[in-house]
Scaffold this motif. Structure first.
Motif, PDB file in Angstrom:
ATOM      1  N   TYR A   1       0.789  -1.075   0.276  1.00 10.55           N
ATOM      2  CA  TYR A   1       0.212   0.002  -0.036  1.00 10.55           C
ATOM      3  C   TYR A   1       0.629   0.946   0.060  1.00 10.55           C
ATOM      4  N   VAL A   2       1.637   1.194   0.890  1.00  8.39           N
ATOM      5  CA  VAL A   2       2.281   2.746   0.844  1.00  8.39           C
ATOM      6  C   VAL A   2       3.623   2.372  -0.049  1.00  8.39           C
ATOM      7  N   PHE A   3       3.742   1.046  -1.035  1.00 12.16           N
ATOM      8  CA  PHE A   3       4.847   0.961  -2.003  1.00 12.16           C
ATOM      9  C   PHE A   3       3.893   2.063  -2.711  1.00 12.16           C
ATOM     10  N   LEU A   4       2.810   1.629  -3.246  1.00 13.20           N
ATOM     11  CA  LEU A   4       1.497   2.216  -4.371  1.00 13.20           C
ATOM     12  C   LEU A   4       1.388   3.567  -3.901  1.00 13.20           C
ATOM     13  N   MET A   5       1.427   4.247  -3.370  1.00 14.45           N
ATOM     14  CA  MET A   5       1.434   5.636  -3.318  1.00 14.45           C
ATOM     15  C   MET A   5       2.579   6.253  -3.802  1.00 14.45           C
ATOM     16  N   HIS A   6       4.130   6.118  -3.736  1.00 11.90           N
ATOM     17  CA  HIS A   6       5.111   6.758  -4.090  1.00 11.90           C
ATOM     18  C   HIS A   6       5.536   5.956  -5.326  1.00 11.90           C
ATOM     19  N   PHE A   7       4.696   4.110  -6.008  1.00 13.14           N
ATOM     20  CA  PHE A   7       4.677   4.334  -7.164  1.00 13.14           C
ATOM     21  C   PHE A   7       3.675   5.044  -7.933  1.00 13.14           C
ATOM     22  N   SER A   8       2.613   5.435  -7.509  1.00 10.61           N
ATOM     23  CA  SER A   8       1.721   6.261  -8.567  1.00 10.61           C
ATOM     24  C   SER A   8       2.546   8.010  -8.793  1.00 10.61           C
ATOM     25  N   ARG A   9       3.403   8.134  -7.576  1.00  5.28           N
ATOM     26  CA  ARG A   9       4.055   9.622  -7.461  1.00  5.28           C
ATOM     27  C   ARG A   9       5.107   9.204  -8.814  1.00  5.28           C
TER      28      ARG A   9
ATOM     29  N   ALA B   1      -3.133   7.158 -17.674  1.00  3.91           N
ATOM     30  CA  ALA B   1      -4.255   5.840 -17.361  1.00  3.91           C
ATOM     31  C   ALA B   1      -3.255   4.901 -16.435  1.00  3.91           C
ATOM     32  N   THR B   2      -2.406   5.113 -16.119  1.00  7.61           N
ATOM     33  CA  THR B   2      -1.844   4.183 -15.501  1.00  7.61           C
ATOM     34  C   THR B   2      -1.578   4.309 -13.653  1.00  7.61           C
ATOM     35  N   VAL B   3      -1.400   5.733 -13.897  1.00  2.00           N
ATOM     36  CA  VAL B   3      -1.920   6.755 -12.562  1.00  2.00           C
ATOM     37  C   VAL B   3      -3.223   6.039 -12.172  1.00  2.00           C
ATOM     38  N   HIS B   4      -3.625   6.482 -13.041  1.00  2.26           N
ATOM     39  CA  HIS B   4      -5.596   6.385 -12.207  1.00  2.26           C
ATOM     40  C   HIS B   4      -5.722   4.612 -11.532  1.00  2.26           C
ATOM     41  N   ALA B   5      -5.035   3.443 -12.635  1.00  2.47           N
ATOM     42  CA  ALA B   5      -5.429   2.116 -12.684  1.00  2.47           C
ATOM     43  C   ALA B   5      -4.801   2.408 -11.226  1.00  2.47           C
ATOM     44  N   LEU B   6      -3.141   2.166 -10.965  1.00  3.05           N
ATOM     45  CA  LEU B   6      -2.963   2.141  -9.318  1.00  3.05           C
ATOM     46  C   LEU B   6      -3.807   2.641  -8.305  1.00  3.05           C
ATOM     47  N   LEU B   7      -4.340   3.984  -8.592  1.00  2.86           N
ATOM     48  CA  LEU B   7      -5.141   4.681  -7.161  1.00  2.86           C
ATOM     49  C   LEU B   7      -6.199   4.633  -6.773  1.00  2.86           C
ATOM     50  N   ASP B   8      -7.010   3.689  -8.438  1.00  2.00           N
ATOM     51  CA  ASP B   8      -8.415   3.667  -8.588  1.00  2.00           C
ATOM     52  C   ASP B   8      -8.886   2.349  -8.394  1.00  2.00           C
ATOM     53  N   GLU B   9      -7.790   1.411  -8.513  1.00  2.00           N
ATOM     54  CA  GLU B   9      -7.960   0.393  -8.924  1.00  2.00           C
ATOM     55  C   GLU B   9      -6.755  -0.565  -8.182  1.00  2.00           C
ATOM     56  N   GLU B  10      -5.665  -0.657  -8.207  1.00  2.00           N
ATOM     57  CA  GLU B  10      -5.171  -1.506  -7.252  1.00  2.00           C
ATOM     58  C   GLU B  10      -4.549  -1.222  -6.125  1.00  2.00           C
ATOM     59  N   ILE B  11      -5.566   0.033  -5.259  1.00  2.00           N
ATOM     60  CA  ILE B  11      -5.223  -0.053  -3.892  1.00  2.00           C
ATOM     61  C   ILE B  11      -6.715  -0.137  -3.355  1.00  2.00           C
ATOM     62  N   LYS B  12      -7.574  -0.257  -4.052  1.00  2.00           N
ATOM     63  CA  LYS B  12      -8.202  -0.982  -3.741  1.00  2.00           C
ATOM     64  C   LYS B  12      -8.568  -2.171  -2.840  1.00  2.00           C
ATOM     65  N   LEU B  13      -8.093  -3.112  -4.342  1.00  2.00           N
ATOM     66  CA  LEU B  13      -7.456  -3.652  -3.651  1.00  2.00           C
ATOM     67  C   LEU B  13      -6.792  -4.876  -2.529  1.00  2.00           C
ATOM     68  N   HIS B  14      -6.121  -4.290  -2.273  1.00  2.00           N
ATOM     69  CA  HIS B  14      -5.545  -4.058  -0.725  1.00  2.00           C
ATOM     70  C   HIS B  14      -6.257  -3.673   0.153  1.00  2.00           C
ATOM     71  N   ILE B  15      -7.281  -2.723   0.143  1.00  2.00           N
ATOM     72  CA  ILE B  15      -7.969  -1.531   1.196  1.00  2.00           C
ATOM     73  C   ILE B  15      -9.125  -3.246   1.602  1.00  2.00           C
ATOM     74  N   ALA B  16      -9.304  -3.766   0.556  1.00  2.00           N
ATOM     75  CA  ALA B  16     -10.683  -4.446   0.660  1.00  2.00           C
ATOM     76  C   ALA B  16      -9.732  -6.117   1.542  1.00  2.00           C
ATOM     77  N   LEU B  17      -8.921  -6.511   0.865  1.00  2.00           N
ATOM     78  CA  LEU B  17      -8.220  -7.218   1.824  1.00  2.00           C
ATOM     79  C   LEU B  17      -8.332  -7.539   2.879  1.00  2.00           C
ATOM     80  N   CYS B  18      -7.638  -5.612   3.015  1.00  3.00           N
ATOM     81  CA  CYS B  18      -7.133  -5.831   4.650  1.00  3.00           C
ATOM     82  C   CYS B  18      -8.422  -5.723   5.555  1.00  3.00           C
ATOM     83  N   ALA B  19      -9.325  -5.020   4.703  1.00  5.28           N
ATOM     84  CA  ALA B  19     -10.472  -4.790   5.536  1.00  5.28           C
ATOM     85  C   ALA B  19     -11.629  -5.797   6.445  1.00  5.28           C
ATOM     86  N   GLU B  20     -11.433  -6.764   5.505  1.00  6.06           N
ATOM     87  CA  GLU B  20     -12.036  -8.523   5.455  1.00  6.06           C
ATOM     88  C   GLU B  20     -11.049  -8.917   6.985  1.00  6.06           C
TER      89      GLU B  20
END
Length: 225
Positions: A50-58, A78-97
């Motif tokens: 999750y932390v990595f993807l923040m920097h990777f998006s930058r 488009a890749t920034v969008h995929a990272l921030l609005d799609e891939e990070i959501k996977l991490h949030i959802a899996l951790c929320a479980e």
């Protein structure tokens, strides 16, 4: 299993040698495949990623700045969008479980292995050009695509099916093809079709290989929560 994300990626992957195999068939990856990866290791990895993807998006946002052409800017955006609005959501959802909130993710303390990788990628963009930055970015995006495609094509445990399904799924695979096309077209635009015969090519392959080795270190980190 190898995938076709374009000529340039294939050549860089070959140039990285054993490092690429160490990355894409790491013990962590095989644990995802057969379900033997300890859950605490997976959750630790998700928090660091999750932390990595923040920097990777930058870094991908920096690619918009470094780009020469409008279509390159579009692809990076488009890749920034995929990272921030799609891939990070996977991490949030899996951790929320398992009760890890988004606030918990944001409070994650970045490990040195994570810092080494993200700063390497960002520095490639700060001090280098568009191609240097893409060479540093490529192993993460395209390596996960190759891993996802391979695991999706084999019999796997259901334990980490959501993770495998995300990176092996059509949306992520299309992203990988787009990134592969971006790298190829950017090289041809700047250096012609024989770009791999020029002195600059060795430097790009070296950057790609170093980023791949840092990916191996990231999996190693994931195994030690």
């Amino acid at each position: 299993m190898t995938v076709d994300y374009g000529k340039a990626f294939g050549l860089m992957r070959t140039a990285s040698g054993q490092s690429w195999q160490d990355y894409t068939t790491h013990t962590f990856v095989e644990g995802l495949r057969d379900g033997t990866l300890p859950n605490d290791a997976f959750l630790h990895y998700l928090r660091q990623d999750y932390v990595f993807l923040m920097h990777f998006s930058r870094a991908w946002a920096l690619a918009v700045v470094k780009a020469d052409r409008f279509e390159e800017m579009q692809a990076a955006s488009a890749t920034v969008h995929a990272l921030l609005d799609e891939e990070i959501k996977l991490h949030i959802a899996l951790c929320a479980e398992v009760g890890i909130t988004e606030a918990d993710l944001q409070a994650t303390v970045e490990r040195p292995e994570n810092m080494a990788y993200t700063r390497f990628v960002l520095e490639a963009g700060y001090s280098g050009d568009f191609m240097s930055l893409l060479a540093a970015l490529a192993p993460c995006v395209l390596g996960y695509g190759e891993i996802g495609a391979r695991l999706s094509a084999t019999k796997t445990s259901d334990t980490y099916a959501d993770w495998i399904g995300t990176y092996g799924g059509d949306d992520y695979q299309e992203l990988c093809k787009s990134v592969g096309e971006l790298i190829e077209s950017a090289l041809v635009h700047r250096f012609g079709t024989d770009y791999d015969k020029l002195p600059i090519w060795d430097g790009l392959c070296d950057t790609f290989t170093k980023a791949t080795q840092l990916e191996v270190g990231f999996w190693d980190m994931g195994m030690t929560p």
